[in-house]
Design an enzyme around this catalytic site. Structure first.
Site, PDB file in Angstrom:
ATOM      1  N   LYS A 271       0.842  -1.186   0.000  1.00  0.00           N
ATOM      2  CA  LYS A 271       0.000   0.000   0.000  1.00  0.00           C
ATOM      3  C   LYS A 271       0.885   1.246   0.000  1.00  0.00           C
ATOM      4  O   LYS A 271       1.845   1.341   0.749  1.00  0.00           O
ATOM      5  CB  LYS A 271      -0.912  -0.007   1.233  1.00  0.00           C
ATOM      6  N   GLU A 356     -19.575  -4.863  11.034  1.00  0.00           N
ATOM      7  CA  GLU A 356     -20.497  -4.027  11.800  1.00  0.00           C
ATOM      8  C   GLU A 356     -21.577  -4.838  12.513  1.00  0.00           C
ATOM      9  O   GLU A 356     -21.955  -4.529  13.650  1.00  0.00           O
ATOM     10  CB  GLU A 356     -21.140  -2.987  10.886  1.00  0.00           C
ATOM     11  N   ARG A 384     -25.518  -1.632   7.851  1.00  0.00           N
ATOM     12  CA  ARG A 384     -25.149  -3.023   7.668  1.00  0.00           C
ATOM     13  C   ARG A 384     -25.476  -3.873   8.902  1.00  0.00           C
ATOM     14  O   ARG A 384     -25.375  -5.085   8.857  1.00  0.00           O
ATOM     15  CB  ARG A 384     -23.652  -3.127   7.343  1.00  0.00           C
TER      16      ARG A 384
END
Length: 607
Positions: A271, A356, A384
């Site tokens: 990344k 979540e 969610r």
């Protein structure tokens, strides 16, 4: 496509040019930087081997699709990235036929790609379908529902696991540990006991894995072969391979393209690749505003504290006084303001990964056990976990605090991240209390109330600066606050819209109106005293940063409710979106004056 004629050296040169373009552009527009720098070679290789839009590439989360957009004809629009009527920061099918599926939240790509693949089979087409999934997305349960179904579907599907060892925050849990195991690729049987210890924590994958481990043959197989966990789910596993090595990438993609059935290609990437500052600190360069390319420093933006910062500091103060307070995030400690809590109270901080639903039920269990859990979550991500809010927290009346960040209009991220629906989808849940602070002082009082209340409480606040107010007039946050008495016209402000409402009152006064102004504060239960007072006014207007349908205005039967209409608001700043949807002070003032004057004229005509 010219890309397909380039050799590895030419592709490497193109990759360098794309990285330079991304760094320069995003330093000016803001956006997702580190994730896109990490997938340059992978994206180029995918577009070299596959041909969109005939072949379908589904990008999980979608914030790493900038290179894909550059390669599919949208490079010239990058100065408009994440701006009103500009280029979306996520895949958007109405923007380009090359965007196979709209994505903005994590862990959706495998399920969506499987649907596309099965539809292709029904239509007897010959295209390929690819899901590009980050390792962080594998902490989300939906990924495993998709993997489990795809492994049994017996259809051609390629899942590319983009493993950069990091999502927005450090990956956590058994899945992250297992991927780390794959990266190190143990080849000696002496490692099998360590492997079994890890596998004991991966019970989510079901009985098939457990049965395999029980046999001696299974022990050897699991210790030696790094990808068997995916093989057991029905996938052919290939990798890990270097995601920045063009010859290796192209060879692997061409090979797996010919394999029938579901395949998982494990690719290791870095990344922030190519921008040293971002490589060293990828978390800080996940989502950025304008910054100096040479130093990496963000542009100076002196301002008052945000709601998030005030929540962060005050939660820590409360936690000093009460050891029962614990904090939970779903992979967003920085964005939700819990990083400070994590540093000060590490044993009472829980990052459950991109999960979540689990976060809410885990919090419910903590509450049932006598703790005081605070779930800090973005409004769009709380969607969610809707079932868990009802089933696990509300029905049992458990004291779970939901600190709902990014509520209301959200700058930059567009339709998938707008936090407009929480008031509507929470308000009809029995027993829940919903609070909306208009400033930092109210937020503090509301947090204290929520932590002492014997039932679920949601506090919603925007990603915005909190107005400076030293104190609020009383401690009863369940009661509306009367800011101004008036005649005929009543204006009810909800949460962070109070400054707009106050400006509307000023404009009305200049036109000789005398409106009353109320700060609702409590969205549910609505203040009965306030409702009684509103019944005496000729006109009642509500101003709220949420959906019109199911909002406060609709619930109290307002003359006119100023809220977001029945649509999905696009990308833009809060100021731009308020202007577009008639929610800024000038447009609200004009509408109120028009309605009030129109009614008066109508009465005169009838008489």
């Amino acid at each position: 496509m010219k890309l397909k004629r380039l050799n590895a050296d030419a592709l490497a040169q193109l990759a360098a040019e794309i990285r330079e373009f991304l760094i320069k552009t995003i330093s000016d527009t803001g956006g997702h930087l580190a994730s896109n720098l990490g997938v340059v070679e992978l994206t180029l290789a995918l577009h070299t081997v596959f041909t969109t839009p005939r072949d379908k590439i589904v990008w999980d989360v979608g914030h790493q699709a900038y290179v894909h957009k550059i390669l599919t004809g949208r490079k010239g629009r990058f100065s408009e990235l994440r701006k009103l009527d500009g280029l979306s920061g996520f895949p958007k099918p109405c923007e380009s036929e090359h965007d196979a599926f709209g994505t903005g939240h994590s862990s959706t790509a495998i399920s969506a790609a499987l649907g596309l693949a099965v539809a292709r089979d029904f239509n007897e087409e010959k295209s390929k379908v690819v899901a590009v999934v980050g390792d962080g997305s594998l902490t989300g349960g939906l990924s495993y529902e998709g993997l489990n179904n795809a492994g049994r579907a017996n259809t051609d599907l390629l899942v590319v696991l983009n493993d950069n060892q990091m999502s927005i925050s450090k990956n956590v849990g058994a899945v992250a540990r297992h991927l780390n195991h794959l990266r190190t690729a143990p080849i000696y049987l002496g490692a099998k006991q360590d492997f079994l210890t890890k596998m004991d924590k991966l019970s989510v994958f079901g009985e098939r894995i457990t049965r395999g481990i029980k046999s001696a043959k299974g022990l050897i197989k699991y210790a030696v072969l790094p990808g068997v966990i995916f093989e057991e789910m029905g996938f052919k596993y290939v990798g890990p391979i270097d995601g920045h090595d063009f010859p290796a990438l192209l060879s692997a993609l061409k090979r797996v393209r010919r394999i029938r059935g579901p395949v998982l290609l494990h690719v290791l990437t870095t990344k922030g690749k190519g921008y040293n500052i971002a490589e060293k600190s990828p978390r800080n360069y996940h989502g950025v505003g304008r910054f100096n390319v040479e130093t990496g420093e963000p542009e100076p933006n002196p301002q008052q504290p945000t709601y998030t910062e005030i929540f962060s500091r005050h939660l820590c103060r409360c936690a000093v006084r009460d050891e029962k307070i614990v904090a939970i995030t779903a992979a967003m400690p920085d964005g939700t303001g819990l990083s400070q809590f994590k540093e000060r109270f590490p044993r009472r901080f829980f990052d459950v990964g991109i999960a979540e639903s689990h976060a809410v039920t885990f919090a419910a269990g903590l509450a049932k056990g006598g703790m005081k859990p605070v779930v800090a979550v973005y409004s769009s991500f709380l969607q969610r976990a809707y079932d868990q809010v009802i089933h696990d927290a509300a029905i049992q009346g458990l004291p779970v605090v939901f600190a709902i960040d990014r509520a209301g209009a959200v700058c930059g991220d567009g339709e998938t991240h707008q936090g407009l629906y929480d008031m509507a989808f929470l308000a009809h849940i029995p027993g829940i209390t919903i609070l909306a602070p208009a400033n930092g002082a109210e937020l503090k009082k509301m947090l204290e109330f929520a932590l002492s209340h014997n039932g679920p409480v949601a506090i919603r606040y925007p990603k915005a600066v909190a107005p400076e107010v030293s104190e609020i007039p009383d401690d009863d946050v369940l009661s509306a606050h009367t800011l101004q008495n008036g005649e005929k016209i009543a204006i009810v402000s909800v949460g962070a819209m109070l400054e707009t409402a106050q400006e509307v009152v000023r404009l009305l006064q200049e036109k000789n109106f005398s409106p009353a102004l109320f700060n609702a504060r409590c969205v549910k239960p609505l203040d009965e005293t306030l409702l009684s007072r509103l019944a005496k006014f000729e006109f009642v207007f509500t101003i709220e940063d949420g959906a019109l349908i199911g909002g406060v205005g609709e619930r109290i039967g307002a003359t006119h409710a100023f809220a977001f209409p029945d649509t999905f608001p696009e990308t833009g700043t809060r100021t731009e979106l308020f202007a577009r949807y008639n929610l800024n002070a000038e447009k609200i003032f004009k509408k109120i004056a028009e309605v009030a004057n129109g009614k008066k004229q109508q009465k005169k005509t009838k008489s």
